[in-house]
Design an enzyme around this catalytic site. Structure first.
Site, PDB file in Angstrom:
ATOM      1  N   ASN A  22       0.860  -1.187   0.000  1.00 19.76           N
ATOM      2  CA  ASN A  22       0.000   0.000   0.000  1.00 19.76           C
ATOM      3  C   ASN A  22       0.899   1.241   0.000  1.00 19.76           C
ATOM      4  O   ASN A  22       1.728   1.408   0.893  1.00 19.76           O
ATOM      5  CB  ASN A  22      -0.913   0.010   1.230  1.00 19.76           C
ATOM      6  CG  ASN A  22      -1.889   1.180   1.198  1.00 19.76           C
ATOM      7  OD1 ASN A  22      -1.497   2.332   1.322  1.00 19.76           O
ATOM      8  ND2 ASN A  22      -3.158   0.875   1.024  1.00 19.76           N
ATOM      9  N   SER A  29      -5.128  -0.400  -3.002  1.00 18.46           N
ATOM     10  CA  SER A  29      -5.700   0.925  -2.757  1.00 18.46           C
ATOM     11  C   SER A  29      -6.861   0.761  -1.790  1.00 18.46           C
ATOM     12  O   SER A  29      -7.776  -0.031  -2.051  1.00 18.46           O
ATOM     13  CB  SER A  29      -6.173   1.531  -4.077  1.00 18.46           C
ATOM     14  OG  SER A  29      -6.510   2.883  -3.892  1.00 18.46           O
ATOM     15  N   GLU A  30      -6.830   1.502  -0.674  1.00 16.86           N
ATOM     16  CA  GLU A  30      -7.788   1.200   0.407  1.00 16.86           C
ATOM     17  C   GLU A  30      -9.238   1.513   0.060  1.00 16.86           C
ATOM     18  O   GLU A  30     -10.142   1.091   0.759  1.00 16.86           O
ATOM     19  CB  GLU A  30      -7.371   1.879   1.717  1.00 16.86           C
ATOM     20  CG  GLU A  30      -7.209   3.377   1.682  1.00 16.86           C
ATOM     21  CD  GLU A  30      -5.769   3.801   1.425  1.00 16.86           C
ATOM     22  OE1 GLU A  30      -5.057   3.088   0.702  1.00 16.86           O
ATOM     23  OE2 GLU A  30      -5.372   4.860   1.946  1.00 16.86           O
ATOM     24  N   ASN A  31      -9.477   2.241  -1.036  1.00 20.09           N
ATOM     25  CA  ASN A  31     -10.869   2.461  -1.429  1.00 20.09           C
ATOM     26  C   ASN A  31     -11.451   1.267  -2.192  1.00 20.09           C
ATOM     27  O   ASN A  31     -12.596   1.321  -2.642  1.00 20.09           O
ATOM     28  CB  ASN A  31     -10.997   3.738  -2.270  1.00 20.09           C
ATOM     29  CG  ASN A  31     -10.135   3.714  -3.509  1.00 20.09           C
ATOM     30  OD1 ASN A  31      -8.986   3.290  -3.457  1.00 20.09           O
ATOM     31  ND2 ASN A  31     -10.667   4.150  -4.624  1.00 20.09           N
ATOM     32  N   SER A  73     -11.488  -4.153   2.305  1.00 19.14           N
ATOM     33  CA  SER A  73     -10.192  -3.561   2.010  1.00 19.14           C
ATOM     34  C   SER A  73      -9.381  -3.343   3.281  1.00 19.14           C
ATOM     35  O   SER A  73      -8.179  -3.656   3.336  1.00 19.14           O
ATOM     36  CB  SER A  73     -10.398  -2.233   1.283  1.00 19.14           C
ATOM     37  OG  SER A  73      -9.177  -1.751   0.802  1.00 19.14           O
TER      38      SER A  73
END
Lengths: 218, 230
Positions: free
Chosen positions: A23, A46-48, A88
């Site tokens: 990340n 990607s944390e979204n 996520s």
């Protein structure tokens, strides 16, 4: 010679290993993607809700439904997947992400980090930074060694509100690579042509130094 | 039971002043555009809005902020919005900032009937506050609570007349969890099809979570940062 942003990113890319899930935060960390060694299998998270971030799109491929955590338009690579935000962060909290790279205002020799709030300025929020630093297996901070006034960003104690405690493992700055271990900061490498004395003078916490500190091999 | 409603205006019936709403989306990606416009038209006020972000000036949640319809925002990141900044600094708007993963999990837990859980995020920071701390496997965690809302409003790519939903790319984000956590959940979709037309293997949100659904229209899908390689 001090490193520019790309130099810092290039040095951090040397920490990548085949098969890593990574990340990358906003700013210098994002640049690390440009230096993934040829042939190495590294998957960007990607944390979204995207595993397998690709390069930025060409103008004709821009898609409003496809953005990264910095809300920039992106593409996805072969084998990518999409999921919701809870899943996520489950990947992060569950220790499935091998490496997190993020920026910081300050880091201490205990591995504490400040990166989200400057009192007196508008507070925008921590986003996913607190979740990332609290749970990632390996956290590398990418930042300048000193702030604009020349004050060290490597300290005994943070002066700004914390993002997380005892979590940073390594710091790559324009001057040096520094490890955070049980006993504090340890100088591992220096930027080409930068002296140990300069690094010591710009580090406001005890820094362990071996007799021979190698230069970074960029 | 008929879940399909004609439009956003009909879908938001029952939303009253002072209620708590969850609104899906990450930035401007996957936001319920039609419902937000209908909330502006309806003029409901004193809302508590749970949403990862607060839109930008005059776009997304920014439209509700412009009309001073929001009393409190519960979010993880609220940058890029001048009107928000003005109301926050003047004390007109309450803001509760929550780490993004904790926010997502509080919503998931709320919808899944889990009243509370422990996470490491925020330990040792101002997020910890007076929350209970407990050590698990040698690592300190803080107690966080599940969260529900009077209404959850989500946006999907495709939906069917029973309320099954499929999201597209990163427009899923908070929508899938929020759908589970509304006392009443409204879904607006880009394409509404008869039940049976969506492949059951591809459904992201099963229809048990959805009370109202409608075919949205005129999606703008504004891009916040169009970043290109050319």
């Amino acid at each position: 010679m001090t490193l520019d942003k790309n130099g810092i990113a290039k040095r951090i890319a040397q920490e990548l290993r085949d098969g890593y899930y990574v990340n990358l935060g906003i700013g210098i960390p994002t640049l690390v993607a440009n230096y993934i060694p040829e042939g190495m299998d590294v998957t960007l998270h990607s944390e979204n809700g995207l595993l397998g971030i690709g390069p930025f799109p060409t103008k004709d491929k821009v898609d409003a439904d496809l953005i990264n955590a910095g809300k920039q338009t992106v593409t996805f690579v072969e084998g990518a997947s999409f999921f919701d935000s809870a899943e996520s962060f489950g990947m992060i909290r569950g220790g499935h992400v091998d490496l997190t790279v993020l920026g910081a205002f300050e880091v201490t020799d205990q591995g504490d980090i400040s990166s989200w709030k400057v009192p007196g300025k508008l507070v925008k929020g921590m986003g996913g930074a607190m979740d990332l630093v609290a749970a990632a297996k390996n956290i590398i901070v990418a930042m300048q060694h000193t702030d604009r006034e020349g004050n060290s960003k490597l300290l005994k104690a943070c002066t700004l509100p914390l993002t997380g405690v005892k979590c940073v493992k390594k710091i790559v700055t324009d001057l040096a690579v520094i490890e955070v271990n049980e006993t504090g900061f340890k100088l591992v490498e220096r930027a080409p042509g930068v002296s140990v004395d300069e690094i010591l003078s710009k580090t406001a916490a005890p820094l362990a130094v071996d007799d021979d500190v190698p230069e970074m091999n960029l | 039971m008929q879940k399909v409603v004609k439009n956003a205006k009909e879908a938001i019936q029952g939303i009253q002043d002072g209620m708590t709403l969850m609104l899906g989306g990450f930035g401007l990606c996957g936001i319920p555009e039609n419902s937000l416009d209908a909330l502006v038209d309806a003029g409901v006020k004193n809302l508590t809005c749970i949403s990862n972000n607060a839109g930008i000036d005059n776009v997304g949640l920014g439209k509700l902020l412009r009309g001073q319809q929001v009393k409190k925002m519960i979010s993880s990141y609220v940058g890029e919005n001048k009107e928000f900044e003005r109301q926050y600094l003047s004390g007109e708007l309450e803001v509760d900032l929550i780490p993004q993963g904790t926010l997502a999990e509080r919503i998931r837990a709320g919808g899944a009937g889990i009243p509370a859980f422990f996470v490491p995020a925020g330990y040792g920071t101002e997020v910890q506050g007076d929350k209970e701390v407990r050590e698990f496997e040698g690592k300190p965690h803080i107690l966080e609570l599940g969260m529900r809302a009077d209404f959850a409003i989500v946006k999907a790519w495709k939906g069917d007349t029973k309320g099954n939903l499929i999201f597209r790319h990163t427009a899923n984000n908070f929508n899938n969890m929020m759908a589970t956590a509304g006392i009443i959940t409204i879904a607006e979709v880009e394409e509404l099809v008869p039940a049976g037309e969506l492949d059951p293997n591809q459904i992201h949100t099963p229809h048990i979570f959805i009370q109202r659904i409608f075919q949205g229209r005129n999606y703008v899908k504004q891009i916040e940062f169009a970043t290109t390689s050319d």
